[in-house]
Design a protein around this motif. Structure first.
Motif, PDB file in Angstrom:
ATOM      1  N   MET A   1       0.852  -1.185   0.000  1.00 18.50           N
ATOM      2  CA  MET A   1       0.000   0.000   0.000  1.00 18.50           C
ATOM      3  C   MET A   1       0.887   1.234   0.000  1.00 18.50           C
ATOM      4  O   MET A   1       1.788   1.361   0.805  1.00 18.50           O
ATOM      5  CB  MET A   1      -0.894  -0.031   1.242  1.00 18.50           C
ATOM      6  N   THR A   2       0.619   2.137  -0.907  1.00 15.30           N
ATOM      7  CA  THR A   2       1.394   3.373  -0.967  1.00 15.30           C
ATOM      8  C   THR A   2       0.569   4.520  -0.420  1.00 15.30           C
ATOM      9  O   THR A   2      -0.651   4.492  -0.436  1.00 15.30           O
ATOM     10  CB  THR A   2       1.827   3.688  -2.411  1.00 15.30           C
ATOM     11  N   SER A   3       1.270   5.521   0.037  1.00 16.33           N
ATOM     12  CA  SER A   3       0.607   6.695   0.588  1.00 16.33           C
ATOM     13  C   SER A   3       0.858   7.881  -0.324  1.00 16.33           C
ATOM     14  O   SER A   3       1.915   7.982  -0.938  1.00 16.33           O
ATOM     15  CB  SER A   3       1.164   6.981   1.990  1.00 16.33           C
ATOM     16  N   GLU A   4      -0.122   8.756  -0.414  1.00 16.37           N
ATOM     17  CA  GLU A   4       0.072   9.952  -1.215  1.00 16.37           C
ATOM     18  C   GLU A   4       0.898  10.990  -0.475  1.00 16.37           C
ATOM     19  O   GLU A   4       1.282  11.990  -1.029  1.00 16.37           O
ATOM     20  CB  GLU A   4      -1.268  10.534  -1.643  1.00 16.37           C
ATOM     21  N   PHE A   5       1.164  10.750   0.801  1.00 13.30           N
ATOM     22  CA  PHE A   5       1.928  11.683   1.618  1.00 13.30           C
ATOM     23  C   PHE A   5       3.352  11.176   1.777  1.00 13.30           C
ATOM     24  O   PHE A   5       3.580  10.004   2.031  1.00 13.30           O
ATOM     25  CB  PHE A   5       1.297  11.846   3.004  1.00 13.30           C
ATOM     26  N   ILE A   6       4.276  12.083   1.646  1.00 14.04           N
ATOM     27  CA  ILE A   6       5.679  11.734   1.840  1.00 14.04           C
ATOM     28  C   ILE A   6       6.188  12.519   3.038  1.00 14.04           C
ATOM     29  O   ILE A   6       6.243  13.747   3.003  1.00 14.04           O
ATOM     30  CB  ILE A   6       6.516  12.053   0.586  1.00 14.04           C
ATOM     31  N   VAL A   7       6.511  11.805   4.096  1.00  9.01           N
ATOM     32  CA  VAL A   7       7.031  12.434   5.302  1.00  9.01           C
ATOM     33  C   VAL A   7       8.531  12.192   5.338  1.00  9.01           C
ATOM     34  O   VAL A   7       8.976  11.043   5.359  1.00  9.01           O
ATOM     35  CB  VAL A   7       6.365  11.844   6.569  1.00  9.01           C
ATOM     36  N   PRO A   8       9.315  13.266   5.326  1.00  7.33           N
ATOM     37  CA  PRO A   8      10.769  13.073   5.369  1.00  7.33           C
ATOM     38  C   PRO A   8      11.196  12.498   6.716  1.00  7.33           C
ATOM     39  O   PRO A   8      10.703  12.892   7.770  1.00  7.33           O
ATOM     40  CB  PRO A   8      11.315  14.489   5.172  1.00  7.33           C
ATOM     41  N   THR A   9      12.092  11.529   6.645  1.00 12.80           N
ATOM     42  CA  THR A   9      12.611  10.906   7.865  1.00 12.80           C
ATOM     43  C   THR A   9      14.134  10.990   7.874  1.00 12.80           C
ATOM     44  O   THR A   9      14.759  11.253   6.856  1.00 12.80           O
ATOM     45  CB  THR A   9      12.184   9.425   7.942  1.00 12.80           C
ATOM     46  N   THR A  10      14.687  10.744   9.032  1.00 11.04           N
ATOM     47  CA  THR A  10      16.145  10.722   9.181  1.00 11.04           C
ATOM     48  C   THR A  10      16.676   9.395   8.638  1.00 11.04           C
ATOM     49  O   THR A  10      15.905   8.516   8.250  1.00 11.04           O
ATOM     50  CB  THR A  10      16.550  10.876  10.654  1.00 11.04           C
ATOM     51  N   GLU A  11      17.973   9.242   8.675  1.00  5.39           N
ATOM     52  CA  GLU A  11      18.584   7.991   8.226  1.00  5.39           C
ATOM     53  C   GLU A  11      18.098   6.815   9.063  1.00  5.39           C
ATOM     54  O   GLU A  11      18.053   5.686   8.579  1.00  5.39           O
ATOM     55  CB  GLU A  11      20.111   8.100   8.301  1.00  5.39           C
ATOM     56  N   ASP A  12      17.718   7.068  10.306  1.00  7.40           N
ATOM     57  CA  ASP A  12      17.222   6.016  11.196  1.00  7.40           C
ATOM     58  C   ASP A  12      15.752   5.685  10.927  1.00  7.40           C
ATOM     59  O   ASP A  12      15.198   4.794  11.567  1.00  7.40           O
ATOM     60  CB  ASP A  12      17.360   6.437  12.663  1.00  7.40           C
ATOM     61  N   GLY A  13      15.129   6.421  10.028  1.00  7.50           N
ATOM     62  CA  GLY A  13      13.738   6.176   9.701  1.00  7.50           C
ATOM     63  C   GLY A  13      12.745   6.853  10.635  1.00  7.50           C
ATOM     64  O   GLY A  13      11.572   6.527  10.636  1.00  7.50           O
ATOM     65  N   ILE A  14      13.235   7.806  11.424  1.00  5.57           N
ATOM     66  CA  ILE A  14      12.320   8.530  12.310  1.00  5.57           C
ATOM     67  C   ILE A  14      12.085   9.939  11.777  1.00  5.57           C
ATOM     68  O   ILE A  14      12.856  10.444  10.960  1.00  5.57           O
ATOM     69  CB  ILE A  14      12.848   8.582  13.771  1.00  5.57           C
ATOM     70  N   VAL A  15      11.026  10.541  12.244  1.00  3.98           N
ATOM     71  CA  VAL A  15      10.679  11.894  11.815  1.00  3.98           C
ATOM     72  C   VAL A  15      11.568  12.887  12.554  1.00  3.98           C
ATOM     73  O   VAL A  15      11.829  12.733  13.755  1.00  3.98           O
ATOM     74  CB  VAL A  15       9.185  12.171  12.113  1.00  3.98           C
ATOM     75  N   SER A  16      12.012  13.912  11.851  1.00  6.11           N
ATOM     76  CA  SER A  16      12.907  14.898  12.465  1.00  6.11           C
ATOM     77  C   SER A  16      12.211  15.633  13.603  1.00  6.11           C
ATOM     78  O   SER A  16      10.984  15.809  13.587  1.00  6.11           O
ATOM     79  CB  SER A  16      13.399  15.899  11.428  1.00  6.11           C
ATOM     80  N   SER A  17      12.965  16.091  14.559  1.00  3.99           N
ATOM     81  CA  SER A  17      12.378  16.816  15.693  1.00  3.99           C
ATOM     82  C   SER A  17      11.770  18.144  15.244  1.00  3.99           C
ATOM     83  O   SER A  17      10.766  18.576  15.800  1.00  3.99           O
ATOM     84  CB  SER A  17      13.384  17.025  16.819  1.00  3.99           C
ATOM     85  N   ASP A  18      12.331  18.788  14.219  1.00  2.67           N
ATOM     86  CA  ASP A  18      11.729  20.021  13.700  1.00  2.67           C
ATOM     87  C   ASP A  18      10.323  19.761  13.160  1.00  2.67           C
ATOM     88  O   ASP A  18       9.399  20.520  13.417  1.00  2.67           O
ATOM     89  CB  ASP A  18      12.590  20.630  12.592  1.00  2.67           C
ATOM     90  N   LEU A  19      10.182  18.667  12.411  1.00 10.19           N
ATOM     91  CA  LEU A  19       8.873  18.327  11.855  1.00 10.19           C
ATOM     92  C   LEU A  19       7.896  17.934  12.965  1.00 10.19           C
ATOM     93  O   LEU A  19       6.729  18.327  12.936  1.00 10.19           O
ATOM     94  CB  LEU A  19       9.009  17.199  10.836  1.00 10.19           C
TER      95      LEU A  19
END
Length: 120
Positions: A1-19
């Motif tokens: 399943m693909t998502s129409e939303f792209i959330v940028p993540t860090t190299e570790d696959g987590i969301v940045s603290s700024d986001l």
């Protein structure tokens, strides 16, 4: 399943603290029913302070305080029209976000109602 939303993540696959911080700011901004009601109205049309106050049933002073919080969060912009200040949302994506938020809440209420009916 693909998502129409792209959330940028860090190299570790987590969301940045700024986001994450911005996400929390956005959600806190929506956490007040009167502010959300104002945003709903502004997602439909640009309005003056007095129009917004009358619409949500508060004094202009209270409406001004609510609008101040929304402006500080960067959600709204203003322009002068004669002696009036007109409030508007920054862009169509912001308007759509408010509409989707309320649509999602309605979806959750519908599911809740369906479960209650099943339990009866």
């Amino acid at each position: 399943m693909t998502s129409e939303f792209i959330v940028p993540t860090t190299e570790d696959g987590i969301v940045s603290s700024d986001l994450l911080d911005m996400s929390v700011t956005v959600l806190k901004t929506l956490s007040d029913p009167a502010r959300l009601q104002m945003l709903w109205a502004l997602s439909m049309e640009d309005l003056s302070l007095s129009d917004l106050a009358q619409l949500i049933g508060v004094s202009p002073t209270v409406a001004s305080q609510l609008l101040s919080r929304l402006r500080a969060a960067g959600v709204l912009q203003t322009r002068k029209s004669g002696r009036h200040v007109i409030y508007s949302m920054h862009d169509e994506r912001s308007r759509e976000f408010i509409r989707q938020t309320l649509d999602f809440a309605k979806h959750r209420l519908d599911l809740q109602d369906a479960r209650l009916e099943e339990d009866q």
